[in-house]
Motif scaffolding. Structure first.
Motif, PDB file in Angstrom:
ATOM      1  N   ARG A 329      23.212   4.026  73.413  1.00  0.00           N
ATOM      2  CA  ARG A 329      22.588   3.658  72.142  1.00  0.00           C
ATOM      3  C   ARG A 329      23.038   4.594  71.024  1.00  0.00           C
ATOM      4  O   ARG A 329      23.236   4.163  69.886  1.00  0.00           O
ATOM      5  N   ALA A 330      23.196   5.865  71.348  1.00  0.00           N
ATOM      6  CA  ALA A 330      23.660   6.816  70.324  1.00  0.00           C
ATOM      7  C   ALA A 330      25.102   6.528  69.928  1.00  0.00           C
ATOM      8  O   ALA A 330      25.467   6.652  68.751  1.00  0.00           O
ATOM      9  N   LYS A 331      25.918   6.114  70.894  1.00  0.00           N
ATOM     10  CA  LYS A 331      27.318   5.784  70.591  1.00  0.00           C
ATOM     11  C   LYS A 331      27.424   4.612  69.620  1.00  0.00           C
ATOM     12  O   LYS A 331      28.398   4.510  68.865  1.00  0.00           O
ATOM     13  N   ALA A 332      26.447   3.733  69.638  1.00  0.00           N
ATOM     14  CA  ALA A 332      26.492   2.536  68.799  1.00  0.00           C
ATOM     15  C   ALA A 332      26.137   2.811  67.337  1.00  0.00           C
ATOM     16  O   ALA A 332      26.299   1.944  66.483  1.00  0.00           O
ATOM     17  N   LEU A 333      25.666   4.015  67.034  1.00  0.00           N
ATOM     18  CA  LEU A 333      25.297   4.344  65.662  1.00  0.00           C
ATOM     19  C   LEU A 333      26.539   4.465  64.788  1.00  0.00           C
ATOM     20  O   LEU A 333      27.583   4.958  65.223  1.00  0.00           O
ATOM     21  N   SER A 334      26.407   4.043  63.541  1.00  0.00           N
ATOM     22  CA  SER A 334      27.510   4.130  62.580  1.00  0.00           C
ATOM     23  C   SER A 334      27.305   5.344  61.682  1.00  0.00           C
ATOM     24  O   SER A 334      26.321   5.422  60.943  1.00  0.00           O
ATOM     25  N   MET A 335      28.231   6.295  61.743  1.00  0.00           N
ATOM     26  CA  MET A 335      28.219   7.446  60.846  1.00  0.00           C
ATOM     27  C   MET A 335      29.195   7.167  59.715  1.00  0.00           C
ATOM     28  O   MET A 335      30.369   6.891  59.940  1.00  0.00           O
ATOM     29  N   ASN A 336      28.699   7.232  58.458  1.00  0.00           N
ATOM     30  CA  ASN A 336      29.552   6.887  57.328  1.00  0.00           C
ATOM     31  C   ASN A 336      28.934   7.438  56.052  1.00  0.00           C
ATOM     32  O   ASN A 336      27.845   8.021  56.070  1.00  0.00           O
ATOM     33  N   GLY A 337      29.644   7.268  54.950  1.00  0.00           N
ATOM     34  CA  GLY A 337      29.096   7.642  53.669  1.00  0.00           C
ATOM     35  C   GLY A 337      27.797   6.900  53.403  1.00  0.00           C
ATOM     36  O   GLY A 337      27.651   5.729  53.772  1.00  0.00           O
ATOM     37  N   GLY A 338      26.857   7.565  52.776  1.00  0.00           N
ATOM     38  CA  GLY A 338      25.522   7.004  52.609  1.00  0.00           C
ATOM     39  C   GLY A 338      25.465   5.727  51.794  1.00  0.00           C
ATOM     40  O   GLY A 338      24.521   4.939  51.929  1.00  0.00           O
ATOM     41  N   PHE A 339      26.457   5.499  50.926  1.00  0.00           N
ATOM     42  CA  PHE A 339      26.475   4.268  50.129  1.00  0.00           C
ATOM     43  C   PHE A 339      27.047   3.080  50.902  1.00  0.00           C
ATOM     44  O   PHE A 339      26.982   1.945  50.420  1.00  0.00           O
ATOM     45  N   GLU A 340      27.645   3.328  52.073  1.00  0.00           N
ATOM     46  CA  GLU A 340      28.188   2.228  52.872  1.00  0.00           C
ATOM     47  C   GLU A 340      27.037   1.493  53.559  1.00  0.00           C
ATOM     48  O   GLU A 340      26.173   2.108  54.195  1.00  0.00           O
ATOM     49  N   SER A 341      27.018   0.174  53.429  1.00  0.00           N
ATOM     50  CA  SER A 341      25.856  -0.610  53.860  1.00  0.00           C
ATOM     51  C   SER A 341      25.585  -0.498  55.353  1.00  0.00           C
ATOM     52  O   SER A 341      24.435  -0.633  55.787  1.00  0.00           O
ATOM     53  N   GLU A 342      26.626  -0.275  56.171  1.00  0.00           N
ATOM     54  CA  GLU A 342      26.432  -0.251  57.617  1.00  0.00           C
ATOM     55  C   GLU A 342      26.078   1.139  58.143  1.00  0.00           C
ATOM     56  O   GLU A 342      25.864   1.320  59.340  1.00  0.00           O
ATOM     57  N   ALA A 343      25.989   2.142  57.295  1.00  0.00           N
ATOM     58  CA  ALA A 343      25.774   3.519  57.753  1.00  0.00           C
ATOM     59  C   ALA A 343      24.385   3.696  58.345  1.00  0.00           C
ATOM     60  O   ALA A 343      23.379   3.321  57.735  1.00  0.00           O
TER      61      ALA A 343
END
Length: 526
Positions: A329-343
């Protein structure tokens, strides 16, 4: 002489115009301070750079204000106090109503500035604003909070209690909740008649400055709320200023213990919420899916940069077999810039934070723990220069390991195992921190046993982050509270912190009263 620009030109944002991406700012502005309902630019030559954590591009510069400017801010609050104190609570309440409405109107703007400066996802930043807004909404009950009591203690004699403000109070804020922590303090302090000098974090000052613009629009008189900037020297100035009667602080143990000791030595009230190591205890009878989802959200939300993040899980008995599913479940998390909708989570706040977190992960390897998920070296392709640490899960952790004894304050979850609930309670209680904890179970008997025996200020039963809503108060424990002192930022306990009780006993003898013989004995009021 400091320059006083037009208010409209200073912050460069509005309810409709605010950052929506991590695009580089061409001409970053200096952050002003706020005194007498005016934004002013500091005359200092010494500034602190504020960077977008997703890119490390420069966002603004924060002044290390001069002593003269700091004196102006405290004097402004001191001068405003008599008028504000004597304004009726109903009149202060009307201003608070308007303030609440303006914060709600500028919700998206506040969240966007938090995302840009602090790194949170937009949705998480909106939550930051909401939890502060809820305190402001609750503060609108000021007339109820400020009621006194009266009792007829003897014939023709009564005792009344009055709640009176302390005077000038200071608020020293952390980087991780740029809107919520100022709003933990400003509404309760001001509705009770105090004036405020606020020091936002030098890493994320923008939300506090918007809150000042809105305070002026809401009708707070000049000097009731002021903002100063800086680092250690500014904090020491507030701790030493005779006019400052109380200090509220949220942040690290090292800074908070210093502030508590020095502020208390100077005769000030001090409340300080410090570090944490919050545990989730997982029992075999808990619902596996909802438990694992709750742990993921509480451990990795806000990139773990919450004093109430679940940073340690105690798997009891067979639940240690759930670890592989937790990792997936942790692997499925999306790490990205905060303005990116999928983050799902953004970066940590500074390169120094990243280095410190990665060092604690490395220490776990050295000390014999097992890295089930290693977030070091992971970065989103679009933002290679950010402060990235992806979700990290460490198992086979023992209480002596550095990754357990220290607060990581990042997206790192340490996992321990016990064979029974009693062993888990003992393990949690032996940890020096005591902000919050949670138990996951379907057994009321187990939940009640946990509740009675656990040493933590905030306890969740199948609730991963049990921070109380504003009708209660934040209730830390052990080393999570400096000096065993008050930790009562909002609710009725917050009102108690920001006010002084006065009791008045009056005797009004009626005309038909019999003369009372003079006596030198201690009165009995009977």
């Amino acid at each position: 002489m400091t320059q006083t620009p037009a208010k409209e030109s200073v912050l460069g944002t509005s309810a409709a115009v605010f950052p929506k991406s991590h695009e580089k700012i061409t001409n970053p502005k200096d952050t002003p301070y706020f005194v007498d309902n005016e934004f002013r630019f500091s005359a200092t030559k010494d500034f602190i750079d504020v960077h977008d954590p997703a890119t490390n591009n420069l966002v603004s510069k924060v002044p290390k204000m001069t002593t003269t400017e700091l004196e102006e801010a405290v004097a402004s609050a001191e001068n405003a106090f008599p008028v504000w104190q004597n304004m009726s609570t109903i009149a202060r309440q009307q201003i608070m109503f308007r303030y609440v409405a303006l914060i709600r109107e500028h919700w998206d703007r506040l969240a966007a500035v938090i995302t840009l400066e602090q790194g949170k996802t937009v949705s998480d930043a909106k939550g930051d604003v909401l939890r502060g807004l809820q305190v402001a909404e609750a503060a609108c009950a000021g007339p109820e909070y400020m009621k006194g009591e009266v009792l007829e203690v003897a014939k023709d004699m009564e005792t009344r209690t009055y709640r009176e403000p302390l005077g000038v109070v200071a608020v020293i804020c952390p980087f991780n909740f740029p809107a919520m922590i100022p709003l933990w303090c400003i509404p309760i302090a001001t509705i009770t008649g105090n004036t405020v000098v606020l020091k936002p974090s030098e890493r994320a000052p923008g939300a506090a400055m918007i809150l000042m613009e809105l305070a002026e629009k809401a009708g707070f008189p000049k000097g009731v709320i002021n903002v100063v900037h800086g680092a250690h020297d500014t904090v020491n100035f507030l701790l030493d200023a005779p006019a400052v009667k109380a200090i509220s602080f949220v942040g690290s143990n090292k800074a908070g213990e210093y502030i508590f000791a020095k502020g208390s030595a100077n005769g000030k009230r001090v409340q300080a919420n410090l570090g944490a190591k919050n545990h989730a205890v997982v029992l075999p009878d808990s619902d596996k899916d909802s438990t694992l989802d709750a742990i993921i959200a509480a451990a990795f939300g806000a990139a773990g940069q919450r004093c109430m993040a679940l940073s340690a899980v105690v798997f009891v008995g067979e639940t240690q077999n759930w670890l592989p599913e937790l990792v997936e479940r942790a692997k499925a998390l999306s790490m990205n810039g905060g303005f990116e909708s999928e983050a799902d989570l953004g970066p940590v706040v500074t390169p120094e934070s990243k280095t410190r977190i990665e060092g604690l992960v490395a220490s776990a390897e050295t000390e014999g723990a097992k890295l089930l998920l290693d977030g070091r070296g992971v970065k989103p392709p679009k933002y290679p220069n950010g402060n990235w640490v992806a979700p990290t899960i460490i198992s086979e952790v023992t209480p002596s390991m550095q990754c357990y004894t220290e607060e990581v304050f990042g997206p790192v979850l340490v996992c321990l195992q016990t064979e029974s609930l009693d062993q888990a309670i003992k393990l949690v209680n032996e940890n020096p921190y005591g902000n919050g904890t949670a138990i996951f179970t379907s057994s009321g008997i187990s939940a009640e046993r946990f509740r009675k025996n656990i040493q933590a200020g905030q306890v969740g039963v199948n609730v991963p982050i049990p921070v109380p809503l504003p009708m209660f108060s934040f209730t830390g424990n052990k080393k999570s509270v400096a000096g065993g002192g008050a930790n009562t930022f909002y609710g009725r306990p917050g009102v108690n912190f920001y006010t002084q009780l006065k009791t008045v006993t009056s005797k009004w003898a009626g005309r038909d009263s019999q003369p009372i013989k003079t006596t030198l004995s201690m009165p009995t009021h009977s």
